[in-house]
Design a protein around this motif. Sequence first.
Motif, PDB file in Angstrom:
ATOM      1  N   LEU A  77       0.469  -1.289   0.010  1.00  0.00           N
ATOM      2  CA  LEU A  77      -0.116  -0.118  -0.088  1.00  0.00           C
ATOM      3  C   LEU A  77       0.652   1.183  -0.197  1.00  0.00           C
ATOM      4  N   LYS A  78       1.558   0.987   0.184  1.00  0.00           N
ATOM      5  CA  LYS A  78       2.625   2.382   0.643  1.00  0.00           C
ATOM      6  C   LYS A  78       3.653   2.556  -0.920  1.00  0.00           C
ATOM      7  N   ARG A  79       3.479   1.712  -0.955  1.00  0.00           N
ATOM      8  CA  ARG A  79       4.308   1.418  -2.727  1.00  0.00           C
ATOM      9  C   ARG A  79       3.629   2.236  -3.873  1.00  0.00           C
ATOM     10  N   LEU A  80       1.764   1.557  -3.371  1.00  0.00           N
ATOM     11  CA  LEU A  80       0.821   2.176  -4.626  1.00  0.00           C
ATOM     12  C   LEU A  80       0.672   3.591  -4.361  1.00  0.00           C
ATOM     13  N   ARG A  81       1.112   3.940  -3.112  1.00  0.00           N
ATOM     14  CA  ARG A  81       0.452   5.232  -2.578  1.00  0.00           C
ATOM     15  C   ARG A  81       1.712   6.577  -3.392  1.00  0.00           C
ATOM     16  N   ARG A  82       3.588   5.908  -3.054  1.00  0.00           N
ATOM     17  CA  ARG A  82       4.309   6.601  -3.685  1.00  0.00           C
ATOM     18  C   ARG A  82       3.691   6.871  -5.493  1.00  0.00           C
ATOM     19  N   ILE A  83       3.704   5.886  -5.944  1.00  0.00           N
ATOM     20  CA  ILE A  83       3.097   5.564  -7.277  1.00  0.00           C
ATOM     21  C   ILE A  83       2.149   6.561  -7.985  1.00  0.00           C
ATOM     22  N   GLU A  84       0.849   6.678  -6.683  1.00  0.00           N
ATOM     23  CA  GLU A  84      -0.283   7.391  -6.762  1.00  0.00           C
ATOM     24  C   GLU A  84       0.233   9.222  -6.760  1.00  0.00           C
ATOM     25  N   GLY A  85       0.885   9.373  -5.975  1.00  0.00           N
ATOM     26  CA  GLY A  85       1.852   9.966  -6.223  1.00  0.00           C
ATOM     27  C   GLY A  85       2.024  10.807  -7.321  1.00  0.00           C
ATOM     28  N   GLN A  86       3.105   9.661  -7.579  1.00  0.00           N
ATOM     29  CA  GLN A  86       3.796  10.413  -8.916  1.00  0.00           C
ATOM     30  C   GLN A  86       3.249  10.621 -10.133  1.00  0.00           C
ATOM     31  N   ILE A  87       1.348   9.696  -9.758  1.00  0.00           N
ATOM     32  CA  ILE A  87       0.552   9.772 -11.333  1.00  0.00           C
ATOM     33  C   ILE A  87      -0.199  11.486 -10.644  1.00  0.00           C
ATOM     34  N   ARG A  88       0.142  12.390  -9.487  1.00  0.00           N
ATOM     35  CA  ARG A  88      -0.807  13.427  -9.341  1.00  0.00           C
ATOM     36  C   ARG A  88       0.065  14.547 -10.242  1.00  0.00           C
ATOM     37  N   GLY A  89       1.181  14.373  -9.406  1.00  0.00           N
ATOM     38  CA  GLY A  89       2.720  15.083 -10.359  1.00  0.00           C
ATOM     39  C   GLY A  89       2.626  15.044 -11.686  1.00  0.00           C
ATOM     40  N   GLN A 135       8.987  11.339 -15.904  1.00  0.00           N
ATOM     41  CA  GLN A 135       7.633  10.918 -14.774  1.00  0.00           C
ATOM     42  C   GLN A 135       7.146   9.711 -15.352  1.00  0.00           C
ATOM     43  N   VAL A 136       7.182  10.480 -16.453  1.00  0.00           N
ATOM     44  CA  VAL A 136       6.136   9.813 -16.526  1.00  0.00           C
ATOM     45  C   VAL A 136       6.949   7.674 -17.165  1.00  0.00           C
ATOM     46  N   SER A 137       8.199   7.247 -16.929  1.00  0.00           N
ATOM     47  CA  SER A 137       8.956   6.767 -17.496  1.00  0.00           C
ATOM     48  C   SER A 137       9.384   6.225 -16.174  1.00  0.00           C
ATOM     49  N   ALA A 138       9.080   7.086 -14.643  1.00  0.00           N
ATOM     50  CA  ALA A 138       9.479   6.078 -13.384  1.00  0.00           C
ATOM     51  C   ALA A 138       7.996   5.664 -13.341  1.00  0.00           C
TER      52      ALA A 138
END
Length: 108
Positions: free
Chosen positions: A27-39, A56-59
């Motif tokens: 869940l922590k990892r998915l939240r980090r990815i979610e933050g990247q998408i919001r970014g 950023q898309v690549s990351a």
Amino acid sequence: MTTESVAGEIVKAHGPHGYSHDKESHLKRLRRIEGQIRGLQRMVEEDVYCIDILTQVSASTKGLQSFALQLLEEHLRHCVAAAAVGGGPEIDEKVAEATAAIARLLRT
């Protein structure tokens, strides 16, 4: 075994699943990815340079791919291994599911 419909697909709902032991980490990892998408959304709103957005898309993509591979490994270790120990036709079903999941990952 029970089933439910998620986004138009039939999903088997039973547990515990292979990822259950490390659920908080996932869940922590998915939240980090979610933050990247919001970014990414912010970057587009702020008219950031195309190449910076693509970086950023690549990351974000790599983060999702890494998560998917870890989840697949846990599925193989837990669900497929349990079916193999139990014997019977369920092992064929589990192998087919894993094979289909791998094929989907390779198409992306």
